[in-house]
Structure formats: structure tokens, C-alpha cells
Design a protein around this motif. Structure first.
Motif, PDB file in Angstrom:
ATOM      1  N   ALA A  98       0.850  -1.193   0.000  1.00 16.28           N
ATOM      2  CA  ALA A  98       0.000   0.000   0.000  1.00 16.28           C
ATOM      3  C   ALA A  98       0.882   1.237   0.000  1.00 16.28           C
ATOM      4  O   ALA A  98       2.013   1.211   0.500  1.00 16.28           O
ATOM      5  N   MET A  99       0.371   2.318  -0.589  1.00 15.17           N
ATOM      6  CA  MET A  99       1.106   3.572  -0.614  1.00 15.17           C
ATOM      7  C   MET A  99       0.132   4.732  -0.546  1.00 15.17           C
ATOM      8  O   MET A  99      -1.044   4.601  -0.901  1.00 15.17           O
ATOM      9  N   GLU A 100       0.619   5.855  -0.067  1.00 14.96           N
ATOM     10  CA  GLU A 100      -0.154   7.089  -0.050  1.00 14.96           C
ATOM     11  C   GLU A 100       0.115   7.846  -1.348  1.00 14.96           C
ATOM     12  O   GLU A 100       1.263   8.090  -1.715  1.00 14.96           O
ATOM     13  N   LEU A 101      -0.946   8.229  -2.034  1.00 16.23           N
ATOM     14  CA  LEU A 101      -0.816   8.954  -3.287  1.00 16.23           C
ATOM     15  C   LEU A 101      -0.636  10.450  -3.071  1.00 16.23           C
ATOM     16  O   LEU A 101      -0.123  11.153  -3.944  1.00 16.23           O
ATOM     17  N   GLY A 102      -1.059  10.943  -1.933  1.00 19.54           N
ATOM     18  CA  GLY A 102      -0.922  12.360  -1.646  1.00 19.54           C
ATOM     19  C   GLY A 102      -2.125  12.887  -0.905  1.00 19.54           C
ATOM     20  O   GLY A 102      -3.199  12.278  -0.896  1.00 19.54           O
ATOM     21  N   ARG A 103      -1.936  14.038  -0.276  1.00 15.60           N
ATOM     22  CA  ARG A 103      -3.005  14.676   0.479  1.00 15.60           C
ATOM     23  C   ARG A 103      -3.821  15.576  -0.439  1.00 15.60           C
ATOM     24  O   ARG A 103      -3.276  16.296  -1.273  1.00 15.60           O
ATOM     25  N   VAL A 104      -5.144  15.519  -0.294  1.00 17.17           N
ATOM     26  CA  VAL A 104      -6.052  16.354  -1.072  1.00 17.17           C
ATOM     27  C   VAL A 104      -7.027  17.037  -0.119  1.00 17.17           C
ATOM     28  O   VAL A 104      -7.185  16.616   1.028  1.00 17.17           O
ATOM     29  N   HIS A 105      -7.655  18.079  -0.606  1.00 20.91           N
ATOM     30  CA  HIS A 105      -8.555  18.860   0.235  1.00 20.91           C
ATOM     31  C   HIS A 105      -9.904  19.031  -0.452  1.00 20.91           C
ATOM     32  O   HIS A 105     -10.013  18.939  -1.678  1.00 20.91           O
ATOM     33  N   GLY A 106     -10.908  19.284   0.358  1.00 19.91           N
ATOM     34  CA  GLY A 106     -12.239  19.531  -0.171  1.00 19.91           C
ATOM     35  C   GLY A 106     -13.004  18.252  -0.451  1.00 19.91           C
ATOM     36  O   GLY A 106     -12.592  17.144  -0.106  1.00 19.91           O
ATOM     37  N   ASP A 107     -14.153  18.418  -1.104  1.00 17.56           N
ATOM     38  CA  ASP A 107     -15.013  17.300  -1.444  1.00 17.56           C
ATOM     39  C   ASP A 107     -14.505  16.684  -2.736  1.00 17.56           C
ATOM     40  O   ASP A 107     -14.747  17.196  -3.836  1.00 17.56           O
ATOM     41  N   VAL A 108     -13.785  15.583  -2.636  1.00 20.65           N
ATOM     42  CA  VAL A 108     -13.174  14.951  -3.806  1.00 20.65           C
ATOM     43  C   VAL A 108     -13.616  13.495  -3.897  1.00 20.65           C
ATOM     44  O   VAL A 108     -14.001  12.880  -2.897  1.00 20.65           O
ATOM     45  N   ALA A 109     -13.565  12.959  -5.111  1.00 15.93           N
ATOM     46  CA  ALA A 109     -13.876  11.549  -5.336  1.00 15.93           C
ATOM     47  C   ALA A 109     -12.642  10.700  -5.049  1.00 15.93           C
ATOM     48  O   ALA A 109     -11.511  11.183  -5.146  1.00 15.93           O
ATOM     49  N   PRO A 110     -12.808   9.432  -4.698  1.00 19.68           N
ATOM     50  CA  PRO A 110     -11.655   8.555  -4.508  1.00 19.68           C
ATOM     51  C   PRO A 110     -10.845   8.455  -5.797  1.00 19.68           C
ATOM     52  O   PRO A 110     -11.366   8.677  -6.893  1.00 19.68           O
ATOM     53  N   PRO A 111      -9.562   8.121  -5.703  1.00 16.61           N
ATOM     54  CA  PRO A 111      -8.717   8.012  -6.899  1.00 16.61           C
ATOM     55  C   PRO A 111      -9.283   7.015  -7.902  1.00 16.61           C
ATOM     56  O   PRO A 111      -9.869   5.997  -7.537  1.00 16.61           O
ATOM     57  N   ARG A 112      -9.077   7.326  -9.189  1.00 14.76           N
ATOM     58  CA  ARG A 112      -9.483   6.443 -10.269  1.00 14.76           C
ATOM     59  C   ARG A 112      -8.249   5.769 -10.860  1.00 14.76           C
ATOM     60  O   ARG A 112      -7.151   6.317 -10.829  1.00 14.76           O
ATOM     61  N   LEU A 113      -8.452   4.571 -11.415  1.00 12.31           N
ATOM     62  CA  LEU A 113      -7.360   3.790 -11.977  1.00 12.31           C
ATOM     63  C   LEU A 113      -7.674   3.404 -13.421  1.00 12.31           C
ATOM     64  O   LEU A 113      -8.833   3.257 -13.803  1.00 12.31           O
TER      65      LEU A 113
END
Length: 448
Positions: A98-113
Motif C-alpha cells: 500500500a502507498m499514499e498517493l498524496g493529500r487532497v482537500h475539499g469534497d473529492v472523489a476517490p482516486p481512479r485507476l
């Protein structure tokens, strides 16, 4: 497809029935937990309310298979924002990564692949004052030990939705999203292309791919030979010229009420070229006077588009309706078949593409919130749902590689990922024709 909220194993079968019917999915020994901030996951049996949204928890994302490896995303919510997560369960019997992709802010959707050959493409969303920015990275061979190099993608303006999708092929990624057109009082579908080789963005502002005056939303995208398949939902009220009022606080439940301005909703599918621009006529999948409440799109090994959807239900959150699938081929021919017309749960169907030359899995819940998993070789060969043990049918299927299926289950504020080997028995072929109980119109809608 995201994990369902329930953390309690559905229990509809008696112990005798469970013993008499051996599970067709054998859970593997590898397990990986996407833990929430603040310690180990809470056991599921200690959760008093399985549908309670716990603070600072991990929000499940999506899954995908790349070269036999299984990947899944999540979004860990924290007091200072959220952190995008990526998990990998390799093809060999080893511990997950597992890895952290980065910190994000606000109302965001989960990462897409997305998959680009043997490489993994990740798309991460970041909220800004004027909407959302999307950035992309490519992990060669799906290796999580390599550093991430982010490339700038398109900007989504503030509107009714932050949903987006991404697909990639031969070093190019296409990002699609819906956008509210103020002048037309309806939603539209935009697309932008980003080079994964040098970070050069082509049409970064996005170009419209849905037709004018069409109220289109919820796009889904998948790569195909020579380009991509793109699908979206069309609201009949907007199609007929009746303006749809932009209401950020609205919901599908409100839309389904009697007297609502919302009527039927269908799916449109169009082929795109390698640059993400329309490359053929739009095909319409339209339940007569019914409303599609959820759907999914994938590309079959032969290059055709496979679409599965749920129709004739009040809302995505309400159970009921029917599951239907359609196959759209590049030469314009098509085939369709009913999948299930009773005991259909809430949510939407999801394809688990298992790789070139392999059968495709379709999954959705029944009315008791148990996971249904069936193998589909063609619209004429639809297998019966597999028998799943209690620990598997309470989880959500996210991705598949051959007979190896990745499942996710909530564990308090955390998400538990595990693979299972699922073997489908050969079932008699089912006819692809449909009767009047599943009214479907598949006609050209014209170029966008």
C-alpha cells in the motif's frame, strides 16, 4: 464500484443450507487493510450501526487488474483533509503493498485507476476555489516502490458533480466528466487528453462530446482497440427540451417522486478515437418509459463494448428493478439480454474485466445486500450467481484476474482487502432475446 456500507454479514441462509452448499469462492490467505487514522481497524462485530458513517474513516474507491495484479484505491479522511490510497495484491502469494498517493482537500472523489498495457495509471482529484483539478501519474509495471511523477490534467468547474473517469492506451490518457451548462440549463459531457509520456496536455480545457441540448451526466470510459468507448446517462426531460433545474442539494430519491420533472433516463454509447474525440454514431440504450438508476461499462476481449445497467427502480438507494446487459460491436451490430429481473438490491452493477481472452465477471447486490457474482462469456452465456460463503458475500467484489477476485469489506473505519479464487460451473446457454418485460430500444442517436 464502491463498497456497500453494511459491515454485518447478511444472513439469509440457515446453517444447514450453508453446510449443504459449499462456497464457490475460496478466500486466500493474503489480506491487506487500508487503516483509518488512529490505529487498528475496529472488528465488524463491534459496530452497532453498520450503515453509520464513522468520522475519519477510509472511503472505498475502485479496483482494477493489471498484468494479473489486483489494485484498489481508497480515500482516508482526516481532520486536515484526505489522503489518497493505493493498494496492490500481487499475482504471487505474497503480502500486499500500500502507498499514499498524496493529500487532497475539499469534497473529492476517490482516486481512479486505468491500465495502459502493463502500466498502471492513477488519477487524483483536488478541490480548488473554482472547482476541481485532476492530476495523473503512471506507475511502470504497477510498481508501488517507484516515485510518482504527477502530470497536470483538466480542470472541472464547480457544478452539480465531482465525478470523473479515466482510461489510457499507448501513453495517452483521456479524462471525462460532466459539467453544468448554465446557458442551456442542462449537464454535458467533456473530455480532455493528457500525454503520460511528457505531461503535455491536449485539449486540457476539455471539449464537449455529448450532443447539444442533451442533458447528459455520469460518464464512464474504457479503452478499446484504436480508441475508447464512452457512455453517459441522458435525462429524458432535458432531451425533450424541458430545463432541468440545477439543485446541488437534490437527490435521486427526490427525482423519483411522483410529480417530479424527471422522467425516463437512458444510456448513450459512442466510440472515441485515440485523441478522445467521437469516431462514430451515438448508440442509445433506452428503456421505454423507465429510468436507468445505475450502470457500468467495460470493453470485452474482442473489442466490443459491454454495458450493464439497472432500471425500473425508484433510486440507486432503493432495491428492486431489473439488471440488463448489452453488447455493442465496432461494426454497429449489437446483442442484448436480461440478466436478472427479481431479487435485485440497491446500488449499480459493476463489471470485473478479467483480462484478454478471459470471461468477464458481473457483480451487484441482492435485496438482502448479499454480493452476487456471475460469470458472463457472452450475452448468450450468462452463468448463475456463484454460491458465496458468509465472509465473501458480505464483501464487495472490486476486480478480477481470471478466477482470482479482489474483495473489500468495511471493518469499522478501515477497509479490508482480500483475494478469493472463484470457480464458476458451466451453465446452459441463455437466449439473448428479450421479452416485453424488458423493453429496450437500441437505435442511433446521431453524431454528437
Amino acid at each position: 464500484m464502491s463498497c456497500r456500507c453494511s459491515a454485518d454479514p447478511p444472513d439469509s441462509a440457515s446453517p444447514a443450507e450453508v453446510r449443504a452448499q459449499a462456497s464457490q469462492c475460496e478466500r486466500g490467505g493474503v489480506q491487506l487493510t487500508l487503516a483509518a487514522t488512529g490505529g487498528a481497524p475496529q472488528p465488524a462485530e463491534k459496530i452497532t450501526d453498520p450503515v453509520l458513517e464513522l468520522p475519519f474513516s477510509v472511503e472505498p474507491g475502485m479496483g482494477i487488474s493489471v498484468s494479473g495484479d489486483l489494485f484498489a484505491t481508497g480515500l482516508r479522511h482526516e481532520a486536515s483533509g484526505a489522503v489518497g490510497l493505493l493498494a496492490k495484491l500481487g499475482a504471487v502469494a505474497a503480502a500486499g503493498e500500500a502507498m499514499e498517493l498524496g493529500r487532497v482537500h475539499g469534497d473529492v472523489a476517490p482516486p481512479r485507476l486505468a491500465a495502459d498495457g502493463s502500466d498502471l495509471v492513477v488519477a487524483l482529484q483536488e478541490a480548488t476555489a473554482s472547482g476541481h483539478d485532476i492530476r495523473l501519474a503512471r506507475l511502470e509495471q504497477g510498481r508501488l516502490d517507484l516515485p510518482l511523477t504527477w502530470r497536470g490534467g483538466p480542470h472541472q468547474a464547480n457544478d452539480e458533480s465531482n465525478l470523473f473517469d479515466v482510461a489510457a492506451r499507448q501513453g495517452l490518457a483521456v479524462v471525462v466528466w460532466d459539467d453544468w451548462l448554465v446557458a442551456g440549463n442542462h449537464s454535458r459531457i467533456l473530455a480532455a487528453t493528457v500525454s503520460l509520456a511528457d505531461g503535455t496536455a491536449v485539449g486540457v480545457e476539455g471539449h464537449m462530446v455529448s450532443a447539444p441540448q442533451v442533458d447528459a451526466e455520469a460518464p464512464r470510459l474504457t479503452a478499446r482497440p484504436g480508441g475508447f468507448w464512452l457512455a453517459w446517462l441522458v435525462n429524458a426531460a432535458g432531451r425533450a427540451g424541458a430545463a432541468r433545474i440545477y439543485d446541488p442539494g437534490g437527490s435521486e430519491a427526490d427525482e423519483g417522486k411522483q410529480g417530479s420533472a424527471y422522467g425516463a433516463r437512458w444510456i448513450e454509447v459512442v466510440p472515441l478515437d485515440a485523441q478522445g474525440r467521437p469516431d462514430g454514431e451515438v448508440r442509445r440504450l433506452a428503456p421505454s418509459e423507465e429510468r436507468v438508476v445505475g450502470y457500468d461499462l467495460t470493453t470485452h476481449a474482442d473489442g466490443s463494448a459491454w454495458v450493464a445497467w439497472r432500471q425500473a427502480a425508484a433510486s440507486p438507494a432503493a432495491s428492486g428493478g431489473r439488471i440488463v446487459m448489452a453488447e455493442l460491436r465496432s461494426d454497429g451490430t449489437r446483442e442484448l439480454a436480461p440478466v436478472r429481473d427479481a431479487d435485485v438490491g440497491s446500488g449499480e452493477p459493476s463489471w470485473l474485466a478479467a483480462g484478454p481472452g478471459q470471461a468477464v465477471w458481473l457483480t451487484f447486490p441482492d435485496q438482502q445486500d448479499r454480493t452476487l457474482l456471475m460469470r458472463i462469456e457472452s450475452p448468450r452465456v450468462i452463468g448463475a450467481p456463484l454460491r458465496l460463503g458468509a465472509d465473501v458475500r458480505a464483501a464487495t467484489a472490486l476486480a478480477a484476474s481470471g478466477e482470482r477476485v479482489l474483495f473489500a469489506a468495511p471493518r469499522g473505519r478501515a477497509i479490508e482487502l482480500f483475494p478469493a479464487t472463484c470457480t464458476a460451473q458451466q451453465d446452459p446457454s441463455r437466449p439473448a432475446t428479450h421479452d416485453a418485460s424488458v423493453p429496450i430500444d437500441m437505435s442511433p442517436s446521431g453524431p454528437p
